[in-house]
Design an enzyme around this catalytic site. Structure first.
Site, PDB file in Angstrom:
ATOM      1  N   CYS A 134       1.658  -3.111  15.732  1.00 30.41           N
ATOM      2  CA  CYS A 134       1.686  -2.816  14.297  1.00 30.41           C
ATOM      3  C   CYS A 134       1.099  -3.977  13.513  1.00 30.41           C
ATOM      4  O   CYS A 134       1.541  -5.121  13.680  1.00 30.41           O
ATOM      5  CB  CYS A 134       3.125  -2.563  13.873  1.00 30.41           C
ATOM      6  SG  CYS A 134       3.335  -2.441  12.079  1.00 30.41           S
TER       7      CYS A 134
ATOM      8  N   GLU B 163       0.806  -1.208   0.000  1.00 29.89           N
ATOM      9  CA  GLU B 163       0.000   0.000   0.000  1.00 29.89           C
ATOM     10  C   GLU B 163       0.839   1.259   0.000  1.00 29.89           C
ATOM     11  O   GLU B 163       1.918   1.304   0.579  1.00 29.89           O
ATOM     12  CB  GLU B 163      -0.943  -0.020   1.197  1.00 29.89           C
ATOM     13  CG  GLU B 163      -1.962  -1.115   1.022  1.00 29.89           C
ATOM     14  CD  GLU B 163      -3.049  -1.067   2.049  1.00 29.89           C
ATOM     15  OE1 GLU B 163      -4.165  -1.466   1.723  1.00 29.89           O
ATOM     16  OE2 GLU B 163      -2.799  -0.620   3.179  1.00 29.89           O
TER      17      GLU B 163
ATOM     18  N   GLU C  78      10.184  -2.494   7.127  1.00 31.58           N
ATOM     19  CA  GLU C  78      11.293  -1.755   7.741  1.00 31.58           C
ATOM     20  C   GLU C  78      12.289  -1.428   6.614  1.00 31.58           C
ATOM     21  O   GLU C  78      12.995  -2.311   6.115  1.00 31.58           O
ATOM     22  CB  GLU C  78      11.940  -2.632   8.820  1.00 31.58           C
ATOM     23  CG  GLU C  78      13.278  -2.162   9.340  1.00 31.58           C
ATOM     24  CD  GLU C  78      13.321  -0.712   9.813  1.00 31.58           C
ATOM     25  OE1 GLU C  78      12.476  -0.304  10.617  1.00 31.58           O
ATOM     26  OE2 GLU C  78      14.219   0.025   9.350  1.00 31.58           O
TER      27      GLU C  78
ATOM     28  N   CYS D 178       6.807  -5.545  15.907  1.00 31.20           N
ATOM     29  CA  CYS D 178       6.346  -4.593  16.919  1.00 31.20           C
ATOM     30  C   CYS D 178       4.903  -4.975  17.252  1.00 31.20           C
ATOM     31  O   CYS D 178       4.103  -5.251  16.352  1.00 31.20           O
ATOM     32  CB  CYS D 178       6.434  -3.163  16.405  1.00 31.20           C
ATOM     33  SG  CYS D 178       8.118  -2.716  15.922  1.00 31.20           S
TER      34      CYS D 178
ATOM     35  N   CYS E 260      -1.747   5.343   9.450  1.00 32.04           N
ATOM     36  CA  CYS E 260      -0.544   4.604   9.831  1.00 32.04           C
ATOM     37  C   CYS E 260      -0.848   3.292  10.483  1.00 32.04           C
ATOM     38  O   CYS E 260      -1.679   3.231  11.373  1.00 32.04           O
ATOM     39  CB  CYS E 260       0.117   5.321  10.977  1.00 32.04           C
ATOM     40  SG  CYS E 260       1.214   6.498  10.587  1.00 32.04           S
TER      41      CYS E 260
ATOM     42  N   CYS F  82       3.509   8.282   1.171  1.00 36.62           N
ATOM     43  CA  CYS F  82       3.981   7.307   2.157  1.00 36.62           C
ATOM     44  C   CYS F  82       4.202   5.983   1.423  1.00 36.62           C
ATOM     45  O   CYS F  82       3.266   5.397   0.885  1.00 36.62           O
ATOM     46  CB  CYS F  82       2.919   7.178   3.250  1.00 36.62           C
ATOM     47  SG  CYS F  82       3.372   6.001   4.516  1.00 36.62           S
TER      48      CYS F  82
ATOM     49  N   CYS G 287       6.704  -7.528   7.620  1.00 32.95           N
ATOM     50  CA  CYS G 287       7.879  -7.007   8.324  1.00 32.95           C
ATOM     51  C   CYS G 287       8.275  -8.060   9.351  1.00 32.95           C
ATOM     52  O   CYS G 287       7.407  -8.662   9.992  1.00 32.95           O
ATOM     53  CB  CYS G 287       7.552  -5.692   9.027  1.00 32.95           C
ATOM     54  SG  CYS G 287       8.981  -4.978   9.889  1.00 32.95           S
TER      55      CYS G 287
HETATM   56  N1  SAH Z   1       9.274   0.078   9.965  1.00 32.63           N
HETATM   57  C1  SAH Z   1       9.432   1.477  10.043  1.00 32.63           C
HETATM   58  C2  SAH Z   1       8.557   2.247   9.084  1.00 32.63           C
HETATM   59  C3  SAH Z   1       7.154   1.785   8.884  1.00 32.63           C
HETATM   60  S1  SAH Z   1       6.035   1.992  10.203  1.00 32.63           S
HETATM   61  C4  SAH Z   1       9.250   1.962  11.451  1.00 32.63           C
HETATM   62  O1  SAH Z   1       8.811   1.183  12.306  1.00 32.63           O
HETATM   63  O2  SAH Z   1       9.587   3.108  11.716  1.00 32.63           O
HETATM   64  C5  SAH Z   1       5.717   3.741  10.185  1.00 32.63           C
HETATM   65  C6  SAH Z   1       5.260   4.282  11.531  1.00 32.63           C
HETATM   66  O3  SAH Z   1       3.929   3.832  11.829  1.00 32.63           O
HETATM   67  C7  SAH Z   1       6.141   3.815  12.676  1.00 32.63           C
HETATM   68  O4  SAH Z   1       6.451   4.850  13.551  1.00 32.63           O
HETATM   69  C8  SAH Z   1       5.247   2.793  13.320  1.00 32.63           C
HETATM   70  O5  SAH Z   1       5.605   2.556  14.633  1.00 32.63           O
HETATM   71  C9  SAH Z   1       3.889   3.412  13.171  1.00 32.63           C
HETATM   72  N2  SAH Z   1       2.792   2.481  13.423  1.00 32.63           N
HETATM   73  C10 SAH Z   1       2.787   1.150  13.251  1.00 32.63           C
HETATM   74  N3  SAH Z   1       1.602   0.619  13.638  1.00 32.63           N
HETATM   75  C11 SAH Z   1       0.846   1.647  14.079  1.00 32.63           C
HETATM   76  C12 SAH Z   1      -0.482   1.736  14.596  1.00 32.63           C
HETATM   77  N4  SAH Z   1      -1.261   0.676  14.717  1.00 32.63           N
HETATM   78  N5  SAH Z   1      -0.918   2.959  14.939  1.00 32.63           N
HETATM   79  C13 SAH Z   1      -0.152   4.052  14.787  1.00 32.63           C
HETATM   80  N6  SAH Z   1       1.080   4.023  14.290  1.00 32.63           N
HETATM   81  C14 SAH Z   1       1.594   2.832  13.945  1.00 32.63           C
HETATM   82 FE1  SF4 Z   2       7.971  -3.369  11.159  1.00 34.99          FE
HETATM   83 FE2  SF4 Z   2       7.812  -0.706  11.556  1.00 34.99          FE
HETATM   84 FE3  SF4 Z   2       5.681  -2.306  11.970  1.00 34.99          FE
HETATM   85 FE4  SF4 Z   2       7.751  -2.426  13.646  1.00 34.99          FE
HETATM   86  S1  SF4 Z   2       6.388  -0.673  13.289  1.00 34.99           S
HETATM   87  S2  SF4 Z   2       6.668  -4.199  12.781  1.00 34.99           S
HETATM   88  S3  SF4 Z   2       9.448  -2.119  12.256  1.00 34.99           S
HETATM   89  S4  SF4 Z   2       6.682  -1.924  10.023  1.00 34.99           S
END
Ligand code: SAH
Ligand code: SF4
Length: 367
Positions: free
Chosen positions: A118, A91, A171, A115, A344, A104, A111
């Site tokens: 996420c 996406e 990532e 986390c 996000c 974006c 990934c």
């Molecule tokens: N992997 C990278 C980039 C992609 S995620 C990273 O982790 O930085 C982009 C951003 O969205 C990151 O800051 C991530 O923590 C945030 N994110 C992920 N899941 C989310 C959620 N459910 N609600 C809000 N932000 C989220």
């Molecule tokens: Fe991967 Fe970023 Fe999601 Fe963490 S927040 S699982 S590094 S995409």
């Protein structure tokens, strides 16, 4: 097999042209056609010798990933779902604002970093995107948006995408080489000509790769912090066990020597009752004392069975004020495009959904 020209930066294209017996300036011309004019059909490249056009037709393609779905939200946010093969999607989201248009971009299917808040992380890792799939997201967005007037000014921008953030699925620093090549194309004046300040890589904190990025392609850096101490960060951002906060802060300071901006952006997803308390804000101030930075507070975007909840508005306000009172610049991310699940961390719910349930839902919505 034909060569996909979207996989090559100008250096790569020039080398490939040399193999065909073609001069570097020809590579440059074709590069302009592809990235600046958005032309995929060699027959339309009118200032290229016919013999070369025919050669290209036989041996090359300009192939961005196929668009499975594209939709514009009520607030102008546009989302594309691209085909990534075997039922997977990637996406991309475009967020128009008065003074900029931010794209974006995704870097991986899934990934591996898991986390806990996420949805991409919940799905596990499928594969890295190719250079063509990464730059193809920008190529499609830039050229398809060219015909769309700005919602406030009514103007048609020649280059609607003014900023790129690598904050989609995946990532970026775990797909290092392909991301670095794609970033190079974004920055190249012969292609998109974006300044390093307008291209941001977001990382969960892969320390060695942060150092390599500083050397190879020092664009703006956002670091996903999400917790002010190791005990909590170990739980919600598991890569912290490998690269704990002291190492991460040191890496941020090293990065700043090369960065195009004189601060790091710390992203902080606010999870109700988990990391959104005043004590956490105070610990953040201690933690980042030596790192010039700004904070971007992101309210958690819920997804099914996440186990987390959105923060309360008053908790967010109190948290922000503690940081602001300590002199930090704090932005709170507006949620845009929620009506099309473009916010996000909602970008991935669809990938591992092997049943195709979500895709079907999206198609139904589009109909
Ligand atoms: N992997 C990278 C980039 C992609 S995620 C990273 O982790 O930085 C982009 C951003 O969205 C990151 O800051 C991530 O923590 C945030 N994110 C992920 N899941 C989310 C959620 N459910 N609600 C809000 N932000 C989220
Ligand atoms: Fe991967 Fe970023 Fe999601 Fe963490 S927040 S699982 S590094 S995409």
């Amino acid at each position: 097999m034909s060569q996909n020209l979207l996989d090559l930066d100008l250096e790569g294209l020039t080398a490939w042209f040399a193999e065909l017996g073609e001069k570097p300036f020809r590579a440059r011309q074709v590069f302009h056609w592809v990235h600046q004019a958005g032309v995929a059909d060699f027959a339309q490249m009118t200032d290229i010798a016919k013999s070369l056009r025919e050669k290209l037709q036989q041996q090359a393609v300009v192939a961005a990933p196929a668009v499975n779905y594209a939709h514009t939200s009520a607030d102008g946010t546009r989302k594309w779902l691209f085909d990534a093969g075997v039922g997977n999607g990637i996406e991309t989201v475009f967020i128009p604002e008065d003074d900029r248009g931010t794209l974006c971009v995704s870097s991986q299917v899934g990934c591996a970093l898991e986390c806990t808040f996420c949805s991409t992380g919940r799905q596990g890792f499928n594969r890295n995107l190719t250079v063509a799939e990464i730059i193809g997201q920008l190529w499609v967005a830039q050229h398809s948006l060219k015909t769309v007037p700005n919602r406030t000014t009514g103007e048609i921008a020649e280059r609607p995408v003014s900023n790129v953030v690598m904050m989609g699925m995946g990532e970026p620093l775990a797909n290092f080489e392909n991301v670095v090549t794609a970033l190079g194309i974004m920055l190249d004046d012969h292609a998109y000509g974006l300044s390093r300040r307008r291209v941001t890589v977001s990382t969960s904190g892969l320390v060695p790769a942060m150092d390599r990025l500083a050397e190879r392609r020092p664009v703006a850096l956002a670091v996903s912090l999400h917790a002010p101490n190791d005990a909590l960060r170990d739980q919600i951002v598991p890569i912290n066990k490998k690269y704990p906060l002291a190492e991460l802060m040191a890496a941020c300071r090293r990065y700043l020597v090369h960065a195009p901006r004189d601060f790091i952006t710390f992203e902080y997803v606010m999870l109700a009752g988990v990391n959104d308390q005043p004590e956490h804000a105070r610990q953040l101030i201690e933690l980042t004392r030596e790192v010039p930075c700004k904070f971007n507070l992101i309210p958690f975007n819920p997804f099914p069975d996440s186990g987390y909840e959105k923060p309360r508005a008053d908790a967010m306000r109190a948290f922000r004020e503690i940081l602001q009172d300590a002199g930090y610049v704090v932005t709170t991310r507006k949620t845009r495009g929620d009506d099309i699940d473009a916010a996000c961390g909602q970008l991935a719910g669809k990938v591992a959904d092997k049943s195709g349930r979500v895709m079907k839902r999206m198609h139904k919505e589009a109909a």
